[in-house]
Enzyme design. Structure first.
Site, short mmCIF file in Angstrom:
data_model
loop_
_atom_site.label_atom_id
_atom_site.label_comp_id
_atom_site.label_asym_id
_atom_site.label_seq_id
_atom_site.Cartn_x
_atom_site.Cartn_y
_atom_site.Cartn_z
N LYS A 1 -37.37 31.36 86.34
CA LYS A 1 -36.71 32.38 85.53
C LYS A 1 -36.56 33.64 86.38
O LYS A 1 -37.55 34.17 86.92
CB LYS A 1 -37.55 32.69 84.28
CG LYS A 1 -37.63 31.52 83.31
CD LYS A 1 -36.30 31.27 82.60
CE LYS A 1 -36.47 30.32 81.43
NZ LYS A 1 -35.19 30.09 80.72
N ASP B 1 -32.67 30.37 86.66
CA ASP B 1 -32.05 30.70 85.37
C ASP B 1 -32.21 32.20 85.16
O ASP B 1 -33.33 32.69 85.01
CB ASP B 1 -32.76 29.92 84.26
CG ASP B 1 -32.11 30.15 82.89
OD1 ASP B 1 -31.12 30.90 82.82
OD2 ASP B 1 -32.61 29.56 81.92
N GLU C 1 -28.32 28.94 86.66
CA GLU C 1 -28.04 28.78 85.24
C GLU C 1 -27.78 30.16 84.62
O GLU C 1 -28.55 31.10 84.84
CB GLU C 1 -29.26 28.10 84.59
CG GLU C 1 -29.03 27.63 83.18
CD GLU C 1 -30.30 27.02 82.60
OE1 GLU C 1 -31.08 26.38 83.35
OE2 GLU C 1 -30.53 27.20 81.40
N ASP D 1 -25.54 28.01 79.89
CA ASP D 1 -26.51 27.70 78.82
C ASP D 1 -26.16 28.52 77.58
O ASP D 1 -25.57 28.01 76.62
CB ASP D 1 -27.93 27.98 79.32
CG ASP D 1 -28.98 27.71 78.26
OD1 ASP D 1 -28.63 27.30 77.15
OD2 ASP D 1 -30.18 27.94 78.54
N LYS E 1 -28.79 21.87 74.44
CA LYS E 1 -30.09 21.92 73.74
C LYS E 1 -29.86 21.52 72.29
O LYS E 1 -28.90 21.99 71.67
CB LYS E 1 -30.68 23.33 73.78
CG LYS E 1 -31.11 23.77 75.17
CD LYS E 1 -31.63 25.20 75.16
CE LYS E 1 -31.93 25.63 76.60
NZ LYS E 1 -32.11 27.09 76.70
#
Ligand code: MG
Length: 341
Positions: free
Chosen positions: A156, A181, A207, A232, A254
């Protein structure tokens, strides 16, 4: 069918920090459908405030779904997911819980795992990444050491010390596959400025660098980026995949964003038809919700299904991702059991 739910509190081993904030306690909602003959199916809603859901909105949405299920044909999975969409817009985590429970029930009735119901080969599941959340350099170092058994790490970023985080990752995990991400924290200019650093640290893809609605920014970045760009937060349902064709290189599906297993399969199909990469991710959720997603893993290029592995108190046993290897349970339906109350 009768629809019941139970709110569960679960905790991450470490506070989980991304560019938007930090949490260690999460509430998820376990859902159970029971047919007239007593046969049951289980599912879980892992709500995300970012997408407008909480453990308080889920029961309200479930209350609206209950009349649809009351006299429904439990085998008409396609119709049922469509009907939930007609009852209320959004509320995807609540819908995904019902979808998972209906697929669990169908698999149990047939005596087959959900992946078989969907015609998928479990040997095709890619390795899952393990997520390293934002933290200070020492804590990142400790987390990467703890994650030594995982060959793929998802880092992250979107902090004020991203380059330091990448340096620490590579010091501790020189051979790992590393993905990043940014959770929508960057601008187009900053994303492109980061590319030399990302390439130098052998990052595989980026991402969601930009805010969800900045599709022109994503297109601009992608045209200049040496690394694939995966959407995403910009990509919730199959219709979004169509809009993102030519804008990004791939999508992150997701269940808690798209609202069900069948919509997830459609997203993968639309992405494939457009030559896009397919990833599947998760929220912080128990093995009940993770296992529903894991049954779709054979459709993926990249899996990021570590939501339950981050928990200290997962009440369920189902799919596992030891060393990144996704192992699907062989039991009928989702194949999930409850380990404790
Ligand atoms: Mg993401």
């Amino acid at each position: 069918m009768k629809l019941e739910h139970e709110v569960l509190r679960v905790h991450t081993k470490h506070a989980f920090t991304i560019s938007r904030g930090s949490e260690s306690e999460y509430r998820v909602v376990a859902v159970r459908v029971t047919d007239a003959d007593g046969a049951q199916g289980w599912g879980e809603a892992a709500p995300s405030k970012f997408y407008g859901e909480t453990a308080d909105t889920i029961p309200a949405a479930l209350g609206m779904f209950a009349p649809v299920l009351e006299h429904a044909d439990a085998w008409a999975l396609e119709d049922l997911e469509a009907e939930l969409d007609h009852v209320i817009r959004g509320n995807a985590a609540a819908k995904a819980a019902v979808s998972a429970a209906l697929h669990d029930l169908a698999g149990k009735r047939l005596g087959v795992p959900v992946y078989r119901l969907l015609g998928l080969n479990p040997a095709r599941a890619p390795l899952s990444s393990f997520t390293i959340a934002i933290a200070g350099a020492d804590e990142v170092r400790r987390k990467v050491r703890e994650a030594a058994s995982y060959p793929v790490l998802k880092i992250k970023l979107g902090s004020d010390h991203d380059e330091e985080i990448l340096r620490v990752i590579r010091e501790e995990a020189p051979n790992a596959i590393v993905r990043v991400d940014a959770n929508a924290a960057w601008t187009p200019k900053h994303t492109l400025n980061m590319m030399d650093c990302l390439v130098a640290h052998r990052v595989e893809f980026v991402e969601q660098p930009l805010p969800p609605h900045d599709l022109e920014g994503l297109r601009f970045v992608r045209e200049r980026s040496p690394l694939p760009i995966i959407a995403d937060e910009s990509c919730l349902v199959a219709a979004d995949v169509a809009r993102l064709a030519g804008v990004v290189d791939g999508i992150n599906i997701k269940l808690a964003k798209c609202g069900g297993l069948r919509e997830a399969v459609k997203m993968a199909a639309v992405a494939r038809a457009n030559g896009m990469l397919v990833m599947m991710g998760c929220m912080i959720e128990t093995s009940l919700a993770i296992t529903a997603a894991a049954h779709l893993a054979p459709l993926l290029d990249y899996a990021d299904l570590d939501g339950a592995a981050l928990l200290a108190d997962d009440p369920y046993t189902g799919a596992t991702i030891n060393g990144g290897v996704i192992k699907l349970p062989d039991g009928p339906g989702l194949g999930v059991t409850r380990a404790r109350r």
